[in-house]
Design a protein around this motif. Structure first.
Motif, PDB file in Angstrom:
ATOM      1  N   UNK A  73       0.828  -1.198   0.000  1.00  0.00           N
ATOM      2  CA  UNK A  73       0.000   0.000   0.000  1.00  0.00           C
ATOM      3  C   UNK A  73       0.868   1.256   0.000  1.00  0.00           C
ATOM      4  N   UNK A  74       1.886   1.284   0.837  1.00  0.00           N
ATOM      5  CA  UNK A  74       2.741   2.465   0.888  1.00  0.00           C
ATOM      6  C   UNK A  74       3.535   2.631  -0.399  1.00  0.00           C
ATOM      7  N   UNK A  75       4.032   1.535  -0.950  1.00  0.00           N
ATOM      8  CA  UNK A  75       4.780   1.619  -2.203  1.00  0.00           C
ATOM      9  C   UNK A  75       3.916   2.157  -3.333  1.00  0.00           C
ATOM     10  N   UNK A  76       2.653   1.755  -3.369  1.00  0.00           N
ATOM     11  CA  UNK A  76       1.739   2.287  -4.382  1.00  0.00           C
ATOM     12  C   UNK A  76       1.536   3.787  -4.189  1.00  0.00           C
ATOM     13  N   UNK A  77       1.452   4.221  -2.945  1.00  0.00           N
ATOM     14  CA  UNK A  77       1.284   5.648  -2.686  1.00  0.00           C
ATOM     15  C   UNK A  77       2.524   6.425  -3.127  1.00  0.00           C
ATOM     16  N   UNK A  78       3.703   5.935  -2.784  1.00  0.00           N
ATOM     17  CA  UNK A  78       4.947   6.642  -3.092  1.00  0.00           C
ATOM     18  C   UNK A  78       5.176   6.750  -4.593  1.00  0.00           C
ATOM     19  N   UNK A  79       4.856   5.685  -5.308  1.00  0.00           N
ATOM     20  CA  UNK A  79       5.123   5.663  -6.750  1.00  0.00           C
ATOM     21  C   UNK A  79       3.960   6.197  -7.573  1.00  0.00           C
ATOM     22  N   UNK A  80       2.878   6.603  -6.929  1.00  0.00           N
ATOM     23  CA  UNK A  80       1.764   7.193  -7.656  1.00  0.00           C
ATOM     24  C   UNK A  80       0.848   6.206  -8.326  1.00  0.00           C
ATOM     25  N   UNK A  81       0.932   4.929  -7.969  1.00  0.00           N
ATOM     26  CA  UNK A  81       0.019   3.940  -8.526  1.00  0.00           C
ATOM     27  C   UNK A  81      -1.378   4.090  -7.923  1.00  0.00           C
ATOM     28  N   UNK A  82      -2.333   3.478  -8.585  1.00  0.00           N
ATOM     29  CA  UNK A  82      -3.657   3.343  -7.998  1.00  0.00           C
ATOM     30  C   UNK A  82      -3.555   2.381  -6.826  1.00  0.00           C
ATOM     31  N   UNK A  83      -3.927   2.807  -5.636  1.00  0.00           N
ATOM     32  CA  UNK A  83      -3.805   1.938  -4.474  1.00  0.00           C
ATOM     33  C   UNK A  83      -4.920   0.896  -4.474  1.00  0.00           C
ATOM     34  N   UNK A  84      -4.606  -0.287  -3.947  1.00  0.00           N
ATOM     35  CA  UNK A  84      -5.582  -1.371  -3.972  1.00  0.00           C
ATOM     36  C   UNK A  84      -6.723  -1.130  -2.989  1.00  0.00           C
ATOM     37  N   UNK A  85      -6.513  -0.220  -2.036  1.00  0.00           N
ATOM     38  CA  UNK A  85      -7.577   0.163  -1.103  1.00  0.00           C
ATOM     39  C   UNK A  85      -7.357   1.608  -0.699  1.00  0.00           C
ATOM     40  N   UNK A  86      -8.361   2.202  -0.105  1.00  0.00           N
ATOM     41  CA  UNK A  86      -8.264   3.596   0.322  1.00  0.00           C
ATOM     42  C   UNK A  86      -7.276   3.704   1.486  1.00  0.00           C
ATOM     43  N   UNK A  87      -6.200   4.493   1.339  1.00  0.00           N
ATOM     44  CA  UNK A  87      -5.226   4.612   2.432  1.00  0.00           C
ATOM     45  C   UNK A  87      -5.627   5.614   3.508  1.00  0.00           C
ATOM     46  N   UNK A  88      -6.711   6.340   3.318  1.00  0.00           N
ATOM     47  CA  UNK A  88      -7.077   7.424   4.238  1.00  0.00           C
ATOM     48  C   UNK A  88      -7.199   6.973   5.697  1.00  0.00           C
ATOM     49  N   UNK A  89      -7.769   5.781   5.991  1.00  0.00           N
ATOM     50  CA  UNK A  89      -7.893   5.403   7.402  1.00  0.00           C
ATOM     51  C   UNK A  89      -6.569   5.251   8.134  1.00  0.00           C
TER      52      UNK A  89
END
Length: 417
Positions: A394-410
């Protein structure tokens, strides 16, 4: 200033969360350096119960029943123990934890964590295969054993309520339980959760993942995360090979996270639940085939490479306080009743570990609110081994700008701003 080397991404902390995050970033094209004061998998990742806990879809909450609270308050239970001297300092955190454990809030936390828990095994599996660690992992689930009829009936109802999550399990009455795990004595029944996997040496698994990271071109260095400082062009940290400049930093320091975030001005409510383990021989040629949890007493017995590992529940005490064997002795006495073949101790001293916990039962995963290029991934409580690879993804997707597999907001660090 001494000449320094450079890297694109720096991951601080080589426990299961840090190593998994480094692998996930590496798989997405980042040039990654992993840093720790010690060898990979030396801390909390070494000493857990070895469960990739696919069935734990409800977080460990603070008890709400008055009878349970009074029982724990007497400080004579095996599942939870507290240091009287530490209690005044821990009280505000415990109150917050209790408030967050109210039914509606707990349900929300469970819903937020569910996408991570659902993917935990499938994120581990390719790493296990690529690292050649299949010999460390068993896909035979784990067994909850009950000694009290009322608690067993309640557990059955709770398991039925989880049917919507598609979890696989088998209800075991006394005879079925003894047939499934022949060395047990005293359990009136149990629930065999089939989806989780068990790891016979969690520290070796983490080290194997770290070796895979290096094999794939990553760099591991010994260094001190506490030396991290923001400088022009990125972040500077001291390592065994001299200063290292990184464009971006991911802090995966588990129970030591406050040593980094507090000097930077962050006040995350990170609490520590301490726990112990001890390894035992078995007698009479008996063996334990499954990991076994006694939820009433709060311990786990798990077959490990070194013997049978007994992992205790929760101790609230100062993180740096000396170890105390009271809880381990209580659990050991009960474990010997449940599994009479539990033999002599194999370790000179109990291992003492520290679980990093947030009162809202969610880890911190995401960008630092006030520092560009700084990211956090910590606070996985009892489930660091379970959630390491999936939270790293999840964090790697956020850092690299990918579509995250779930909402990271929580899991955002900003929720504590």
């Amino acid at each position: 200033m001494q000449p320094f080397s450079q890297c694109q991404t720096l991951v601080l902390g080589a426990g299961i969360v840090g190593v998994s995050t480094a692998l996930q970033l590496q798989a997405r094209g980042r040039q990654v350096t992993l840093i720790d004061r010690d060898a990979p998998g030396s801390g909390t990742s070494h000493g857990n119960a070895g469960l990739i806990e696919r069935s734990s879809v409800v977080p460990y909450a603070f008890p709400r029943e008055l009878r349970t609270l009074l029982r724990y308050g007497l400080n004579r239970q095996s599942a939870v123990r507290y240091s009287v001297a530490h209690l005044p300092k821990a009280a505000p955190w415990l109150l917050n934890y209790w408030q967050q454990s109210a039914p509606a809030k707990l349900a929300r936390a469970a819903a937020d964590l569910l996408p991570l828990v659902q993917r935990c095994v499938e994120e581990h599996d390719p790493l296990i295969e690529a690292a050649g660690l299949q010999h460390l992992v068993s896909a035979n689930g784990w067994i909850e054993v009950y000694r009290d009829a009322a608690l067993f009936a309640q557990a059955k109802q709770e398991a039925l309520a989880l049917a919507r999550h598609g979890l696989r399990y088998e209800m075991l009455e006394r005879e079925q339980l003894q047939a499934r795990e022949q060395g047990l004595d005293g359990g009136i029944g149990g629930i065999h959760w089939l989806d989780p996997k068990s790891v016979r040496d969690p520290g070796a698994l983490t080290r194997g993942y770290a070796a895979l990271f290096v094999q794939r071109g990553g760099q591991f260095l010994h260094g001190d995360a506490r030396s991290l400082q923001a400088v022009e062009g990125g972040w500077l940290v001291s390592t065994q090979r001299g200063p290292l400049l990184a464009q971006e930093v991911v802090a995966c320091l588990g129970p030591q996270s406050a040593e980094l975030f507090a000097p930077l001005g962050y006040r995350f409510p990170l609490g520590i639940k301490r726990g112990y383990h001890m390894h035992y021989a078995t007698t009479g040629g008996s063996e334990l085939k499954h990991s076994v949890c006694d939820p009433q007493a709060g311990y786990v017995l798990a077959p490990m490479a070194r013997g049978v590992r007994l992992t205790t529940g929760i101790e609230f005490a100062a993180s740096d306080a000396p170890g105390n064997q009271v809880q381990l002795k209580r659990c050991e006495a009960l474990a010997r009743q449940l599994f009479p073949a539990l033999g002599e101790r194999l370790d000179d001293q109990p291992w003492l570990g520290r679980r990093p916990c947030l009162p809202d039962m969610r880890p911190v995963i995401g960008p630092a609110p006030r520092h560009a290029g700084l990211w956090f991934n910590f606070g996985h409580a009892h489930h660091g081994l379970t959630l390491g690879p999936v939270s790293g993804r999840l964090l790697a997707e956020m850092i690299t700008g990918e579509q995250t597999f779930t909402d990271p907001a929580p899991f955002s660090p900003a929720r504590f701003a």
